[in-house]
Motif scaffolding. Structure first.
Motif, PDB file in Angstrom:
ATOM      1  N   GLN A  70       0.840  -1.192   0.000  1.00  0.00           N
ATOM      2  CA  GLN A  70       0.000   0.000   0.000  1.00  0.00           C
ATOM      3  C   GLN A  70       0.887   1.258   0.000  1.00  0.00           C
ATOM      4  N   CYS A  71       0.521   2.233  -0.803  1.00  0.00           N
ATOM      5  CA  CYS A  71       1.295   3.466  -0.903  1.00  0.00           C
ATOM      6  C   CYS A  71       1.250   4.226   0.424  1.00  0.00           C
ATOM      7  N   GLU A  72       2.428   4.678   0.869  1.00  0.00           N
ATOM      8  CA  GLU A  72       2.491   5.402   2.144  1.00  0.00           C
ATOM      9  C   GLU A  72       1.951   6.818   2.013  1.00  0.00           C
ATOM     10  N   ARG A  73       1.893   7.329   0.779  1.00  0.00           N
ATOM     11  CA  ARG A  73       1.437   8.697   0.574  1.00  0.00           C
ATOM     12  C   ARG A  73      -0.073   8.789   0.448  1.00  0.00           C
TER      13      ARG A  73
ATOM     14  N   THR B  47       0.126  -0.492  -4.937  1.00  0.00           N
ATOM     15  CA  THR B  47       1.304  -0.423  -5.797  1.00  0.00           C
ATOM     16  C   THR B  47       1.422  -1.696  -6.620  1.00  0.00           C
TER      17      THR B  47
ATOM     18  N   GLU C  11       8.151  -0.843  -6.596  1.00  0.00           N
ATOM     19  CA  GLU C  11       6.714  -0.861  -6.374  1.00  0.00           C
ATOM     20  C   GLU C  11       6.226   0.533  -6.733  1.00  0.00           C
TER      21      GLU C  11
ATOM     22  N   CYS D 101       3.030   3.175  -7.229  1.00  0.00           N
ATOM     23  CA  CYS D 101       1.639   3.413  -6.853  1.00  0.00           C
ATOM     24  C   CYS D 101       0.804   3.643  -8.109  1.00  0.00           C
TER      25      CYS D 101
ATOM     26  N   CYS E 158      -0.902   7.567  -7.343  1.00  0.00           N
ATOM     27  CA  CYS E 158      -0.121   8.811  -7.348  1.00  0.00           C
ATOM     28  C   CYS E 158       1.232   8.671  -8.032  1.00  0.00           C
TER      29      CYS E 158
ATOM     30  N   GLU F 153       3.955   7.354  -6.920  1.00  0.00           N
ATOM     31  CA  GLU F 153       5.094   7.258  -6.006  1.00  0.00           C
ATOM     32  C   GLU F 153       5.803   5.920  -6.195  1.00  0.00           C
ATOM     33  N   ARG F 154       7.140   5.957  -6.141  1.00  0.00           N
ATOM     34  CA  ARG F 154       7.897   4.730  -6.364  1.00  0.00           C
ATOM     35  C   ARG F 154       8.629   4.313  -5.106  1.00  0.00           C
ATOM     36  N   TYR F 155       8.614   3.021  -4.849  1.00  0.00           N
ATOM     37  CA  TYR F 155       9.282   2.483  -3.659  1.00  0.00           C
ATOM     38  C   TYR F 155      10.311   1.454  -4.086  1.00  0.00           C
TER      39      TYR F 155
END
Ligand SMILES: [Zn+2]
Length: 78
Positions: free
Chosen positions: A2-5, A10, A34, A36, A39, A41-43
């Motif tokens: 799950q996206c933290e933002r 993801t 990973e 999202c 949004c 966002e990349r992890y």
């Protein structure tokens, strides 16, 4: 994951990453992240980042060389 933002979901994808090491900028292609789906966002896994450091620290193949412009963004003029 799950996206933290935004708490969106993801998906595992191969992406292009700007990676700094010892004051040098590298563009690394085909990096697992990973991403999202909401949004964007990349992890990156810490293990992946360590492996990139390791790759860049030893002899490696350079696919392409780029000229990169460094530009200062003027907030007032925007
Ligand atoms: Zn997100």
């Amino acid at each position: 994951m799950q996206c933290e933002r935004c708490h969106g979901l993801t998906k595992l994808k191969a992406v292009k990453r700007q990676h700094w090491l010892n004051g040098k900028l590298y563009i690394v292609e085909n990096v697992q992240a990973e991403v999202c789906t909401d949004c964007g966002e990349r992890y990156f896994h810490a293990k992946t980042l360590d492996a990139i450091d390791e790759l860049l620290s030893r002899q490696h193949l350079v696919e392409k060389l780029l000229d990169v412009e460094v530009v200062r963004f003027d907030q007032e003029a925007a």
